[in-house]
Design an enzyme around this catalytic site. Structure first.
Site, PDB file in Angstrom:
ATOM      1  N   ASN A   1       6.677  35.431  -3.804  1.00  0.00           N
ATOM      2  CA  ASN A   1       6.416  36.237  -4.999  1.00  0.00           C
ATOM      3  C   ASN A   1       5.110  35.785  -5.637  1.00  0.00           C
ATOM      4  O   ASN A   1       4.751  34.612  -5.563  1.00  0.00           O
ATOM      5  CB  ASN A   1       7.556  36.050  -6.013  1.00  0.00           C
TER       6      ASN A   1
ATOM      7  N   HIS B   1       3.263  35.647  -9.350  1.00  0.00           N
ATOM      8  CA  HIS B   1       3.641  35.729 -10.767  1.00  0.00           C
ATOM      9  C   HIS B   1       2.417  35.408 -11.627  1.00  0.00           C
ATOM     10  O   HIS B   1       1.741  34.393 -11.395  1.00  0.00           O
ATOM     11  CB  HIS B   1       4.782  34.752 -11.063  1.00  0.00           C
TER      12      HIS B   1
ATOM     13  N   SER C   1       0.473  32.218 -10.038  1.00  0.00           N
ATOM     14  CA  SER C   1       1.182  31.328  -9.101  1.00  0.00           C
ATOM     15  C   SER C   1       1.778  32.165  -7.982  1.00  0.00           C
ATOM     16  O   SER C   1       2.260  33.272  -8.217  1.00  0.00           O
ATOM     17  CB  SER C   1       2.337  30.612  -9.803  1.00  0.00           C
TER      18      SER C   1
ATOM     19  N   ASP D   1      11.708  33.288 -11.142  1.00  0.00           N
ATOM     20  CA  ASP D   1      10.365  32.703 -11.256  1.00  0.00           C
ATOM     21  C   ASP D   1      10.410  31.178 -11.189  1.00  0.00           C
ATOM     22  O   ASP D   1       9.519  30.507 -11.713  1.00  0.00           O
ATOM     23  CB  ASP D   1       9.659  33.150 -12.547  1.00  0.00           C
TER      24      ASP D   1
HETATM   25  C1  GAR Z   1       0.703  41.460 -10.988  1.00  0.00           C
HETATM   26  O1  GAR Z   1      -0.003  40.905 -12.065  1.00  0.00           O
HETATM   27  C2  GAR Z   1       1.796  40.517 -10.520  1.00  0.00           C
HETATM   28  O2  GAR Z   1       1.427  39.170 -10.606  1.00  0.00           O
HETATM   29  C3  GAR Z   1       2.889  40.825 -11.518  1.00  0.00           C
HETATM   30  O3  GAR Z   1       2.853  42.215 -11.650  1.00  0.00           O
HETATM   31  C4  GAR Z   1       1.514  42.672 -11.449  1.00  0.00           C
HETATM   32  C5  GAR Z   1       1.538  43.764 -10.411  1.00  0.00           C
HETATM   33  O4  GAR Z   1       0.278  44.343 -10.262  1.00  0.00           O
HETATM   34  N1  GAR Z   1       4.167  40.377 -11.074  1.00  0.00           N
HETATM   35  C6  GAR Z   1       5.128  39.965 -11.895  1.00  0.00           C
HETATM   36  O5  GAR Z   1       5.015  39.975 -13.109  1.00  0.00           O
HETATM   37  C7  GAR Z   1       6.403  39.495 -11.219  1.00  0.00           C
HETATM   38  N2  GAR Z   1       7.292  38.887 -12.157  1.00  0.00           N
HETATM   39  P1  GAR Z   1      -0.057  45.213  -8.977  1.00  0.00           P
HETATM   40  O6  GAR Z   1       1.088  46.231  -8.851  1.00  0.00           O
HETATM   41  O7  GAR Z   1      -1.354  45.865  -9.310  1.00  0.00           O
HETATM   42  O8  GAR Z   1      -0.118  44.304  -7.793  1.00  0.00           O
END
Ligand code: GAR
Length: 201
Positions: A104, A106, A133, A142
């Site tokens: 994942n 995060h 991370s 997480d």
């Molecule tokens: C990213 O910032 C990712 O790190 C976060 O969602 C966004 C997705 O952007 N993930 C989380 O918050 C997971 N808990 P994207 O759809 O443009 O890749």
């Protein structure tokens, strides 16, 4: 290496993995979204990656959703499952089933700011730096072993948007790098520790 990617939104991390796929020996067999309107679905379709939409609100429970998710993943027999902006809490059964093969990304310097609204919370806490991370997924939200992080300074005039943007740039570099370690067989989860070339990270 065969992969399935899970998304909920824009899919910019998915795009970065698609763009790096050949170089990092990643063969994305399918993209699964829990949101019908996730832009990441279009990104996958553009490069002919099969897509599945599983709308979580159409399932009677988290368990039933995860069972269907698992069945859908297994149709593609992936060696790695990549959560690329997948905004769902997963059941313990699901995380255990894929232990050691699910990564994942995060948007925080874990263990800081688990959960949602990480950029706002980093600003509110007047942190001097923030970042991203990549970790192995375990039952702890997480909370799985962190593999790698990238940091960005927080600037005096940062907003949620400006900060999110700078963190995303790092996400797009970090995720393919870590996924490559995995496809090379260098990155493994051993006794709940992330290891690279046999050494605990
Ligand atoms: C990213 O910032 C990712 O790190 C976060 O969602 C966004 C997705 O952007 N993930 C989380 O918050 C997971 N808990 P994207 O759809 O443009 O890749």
């Amino acid at each position: 290496m065969k992969a399935v990617a899970l998304i909920s939104g824009s899919g910019s991390n998915l795009q970065s993995l698609i763009d790096h796929a050949e170089k990092i020996d990643l063969d994305i067999q399918a993209v699964i979204s829990n949101k019908e309107d996730a832009y990441g679905i279009k990104r996958a379709q553009k490069v002919n990656i099969p897509t599945h939409v599983l709308i979580h609100t159409q399932f009677p429970s988290r368990e039933k959703f995860d069972q269907q998710l698992s069945q859908t993943i297994d149709q593609h027999s992936p060696d790695i499952i990549i959560l690329a902006g997948f905004m769902r809490i997963l059941t313990e059964e699901f995380t255990q089933k894929y232990a050691g093969k699910m990564l994942n990304i995060h948007p925080s310097l874990l263990p800081k700011f688990q959960g949602l609204n990480t950029h706002q919370r980093a600003l509110d806490a007047k942190e001097s730096e923030h970042g991203v991370s990549v970790h192995f997924v375990t039952a702890k939200l997480d909370g799985g072993p962190v593999i790698a992080q990238a940091r960005v300074p927080i600037l005096a005039d940062d907003t949620v948007e400006s900060l999110a943007q700078r963190v995303l740039i790092e996400e797009h570099k970090l995720f393919p790098k870590v996924v490559h370690w995995f496809t090379q067989g260098r990155l493994k989860l051993i006794d709940n520790h992330a290891t690279l070339d046999g050494q605990i990270i």
